[in-house]
Design an enzyme around this catalytic site. Structure first.
Site, PDB file in Angstrom:
ATOM      1  N   HIS A   1       0.816  -1.195   0.250  1.00  0.00           N
ATOM      2  CA  HIS A   1      -0.179   0.343   0.043  1.00  0.00           C
ATOM      3  C   HIS A   1       0.863   1.191   0.032  1.00  0.00           C
ATOM      4  O   HIS A   1       1.964   1.203   0.597  1.00  0.00           O
ATOM      5  CB  HIS A   1      -1.001  -0.039   1.323  1.00  0.00           C
TER       6      HIS A   1
ATOM      7  N   GLU B   1       0.644   3.882   1.424  1.00  0.00           N
ATOM      8  CA  GLU B   1       1.038   4.494   2.758  1.00  0.00           C
ATOM      9  C   GLU B   1       2.391   3.514   3.371  1.00  0.00           C
ATOM     10  O   GLU B   1       3.109   3.943   4.353  1.00  0.00           O
ATOM     11  CB  GLU B   1      -0.136   4.396   3.756  1.00  0.00           C
TER      12      GLU B   1
ATOM     13  N   GLU C   1      -3.583   2.124  -7.491  1.00  0.00           N
ATOM     14  CA  GLU C   1      -3.805   3.204  -6.716  1.00  0.00           C
ATOM     15  C   GLU C   1      -3.072   4.228  -7.089  1.00  0.00           C
ATOM     16  O   GLU C   1      -2.029   4.655  -6.437  1.00  0.00           O
ATOM     17  CB  GLU C   1      -3.843   3.033  -5.099  1.00  0.00           C
TER      18      GLU C   1
ATOM     19  N   GLY D   1      -6.783  10.020  -0.541  1.00  0.00           N
ATOM     20  CA  GLY D   1      -7.035  10.576   0.731  1.00  0.00           C
ATOM     21  C   GLY D   1      -7.672  12.024  -0.008  1.00  0.00           C
ATOM     22  O   GLY D   1      -7.706  12.977   0.685  1.00  0.00           O
TER      23      GLY D   1
ATOM     24  N   SER E   1     -10.228   7.732  -3.558  1.00  0.00           N
ATOM     25  CA  SER E   1     -10.891   8.739  -3.390  1.00  0.00           C
ATOM     26  C   SER E   1     -12.513   8.297  -4.158  1.00  0.00           C
ATOM     27  O   SER E   1     -13.137   8.951  -4.665  1.00  0.00           O
ATOM     28  CB  SER E   1     -10.848  10.132  -3.912  1.00  0.00           C
TER      29      SER E   1
HETATM   30  C1  PEP Z   1      -6.320   3.745  -0.012  1.00  0.00           C
HETATM   31  O1  PEP Z   1      -5.734   4.481   1.070  1.00  0.00           O
HETATM   32  O2  PEP Z   1      -6.187   2.695  -0.386  1.00  0.00           O
HETATM   33  C2  PEP Z   1      -7.739   4.593  -0.272  1.00  0.00           C
HETATM   34  C3  PEP Z   1      -8.176   4.100  -1.705  1.00  0.00           C
HETATM   35  O3  PEP Z   1      -8.236   5.714   0.270  1.00  0.00           O
HETATM   36  P1  PEP Z   1      -9.150   6.530   0.167  1.00  0.00           P
HETATM   37  O4  PEP Z   1     -10.285   5.865  -0.422  1.00  0.00           O
HETATM   38  O5  PEP Z   1      -9.727   7.248   1.424  1.00  0.00           O
HETATM   39  O6  PEP Z   1      -8.898   7.657  -0.841  1.00  0.00           O
END
Ligand code: PEP
Length: 251
Positions: free
Chosen positions: A95, A97, A165, A171, A210
């Site tokens: 991920h 993060e 992603e 975010g 998002s």
């Molecule tokens: C994520 O962190 O994998 C993610 C998709 O976050 P968000 O949906 O909050 O943008």
């Protein structure tokens, strides 16, 4: 085919009591969405409790992050095998993060292979941090796919999920357009086929970043994806319910 929706709760909520409430709301929403396969990734400390009191089969559990090693001196970490023992059948790998905290491409390769060996389904996250006009994001994604799938046999590709992603959408307020996702899905399949052979054509792809109940149906219809990896949209019962209902009604 059912859409696969993975809810990553990240480091939320603060208490087991709240986690149980969120799980109960997610469970009810999942029961009312027969066209959706639902996976939740709660914080590690809540998983065994939630799994033990859940008798249904509709929701599967994922680890948010794990170590490939089967044991050892890794203070504070949790292994893939321990997550499996706690009731997980999926694991999120790489991920954004975690990559920002030091997880490398090489780590993702080891974890993906180790997860498959344990019969866990790896959800390998790939995605560029920013987009320029020169198409460099394709090079980033290709390199992440090659490294993450390094130890995967072609015959195992059917058990791997790729979550694309674009980090610049995580975010934030808006998801990427379904047309851009469609282009990336074609690129991901081509990259996996180039690296692993024709069985890569069928690899499962999720979009993350998002997405919410408003954008989800169109992303699933036109983004060329099998499902979604969501963060915030899974962290409150009402939001997750709205998301699953929107997908169910559009199915
Ligand atoms: C994520 O962190 O994998 C993610 C998709 O976050 P968000 O949906 O909050 O943008």
């Amino acid at each position: 085919m059912k859409s696969l929706i993975v809810g990553n709760w990240k480091m939320n909520p603060a208490t087991l009591r709240e986690a149980k409430l969120l799980f109960d709301a997610s469970r009810k929403a999942a029961d009312r969405a027969p066209h959706v396969s639902v996976v939740v990734a709660p914080p590690s400390i809540f998983i065994r409790d939630l799994k033990t009191r859940y008798k249904g089969k509709k929701i599967a559990f994922a680890a948010q992050h794990a170590r490939a090693e089967s044991g050892g001196a890794y203070t504070g970490d949790v292994s893939l095998a321990q997550y499996k023992d706690a009731g997980c059948s999926y694991v999120i790998i790489g991920h954004a993060e975690r990559r920002a905290l030091g997880e490398t491409d090489e780590d993702t390769g080891k974890k993906t292979a180790a997860a498959l060996a344990l019969k866990l389904t790896p959800i390998l996250c790939v995605g560029e941090t920013k987009r320029g006009s020169g198409g460099e994001h394709f090079d980033v994604v290709r390199a992440q796919l090659r490294a993450g799938l390094l130890g995967v046999e072609p015959a195992q590709l059917g058990r791997v999920v790729i979550a694309y992603e674009p980090v610049w959408t995580i975010g934030k307020t808006e998801a990427m357009s379904p047309a851009n996702m469609h282009e990336m899905a074609i690129f991901i399949r081509k990259s996996v086929v180039d690296a692993k052979g024709p069985s890569g054509m069928g690899i499962k792809i999720l979009y993350g970043g998002s997405v919410d109940e408003t954008s989800a149906p169109e992303m699933l219809r036109n983004g060329d994806v099998h499902g979604l990896l969501v963060g915030r949209a899974s962290e409150e019962g009402a939001k997750f319910t709205a998301l699953l209902q929107a997908i169910e009604y559009a199915a």
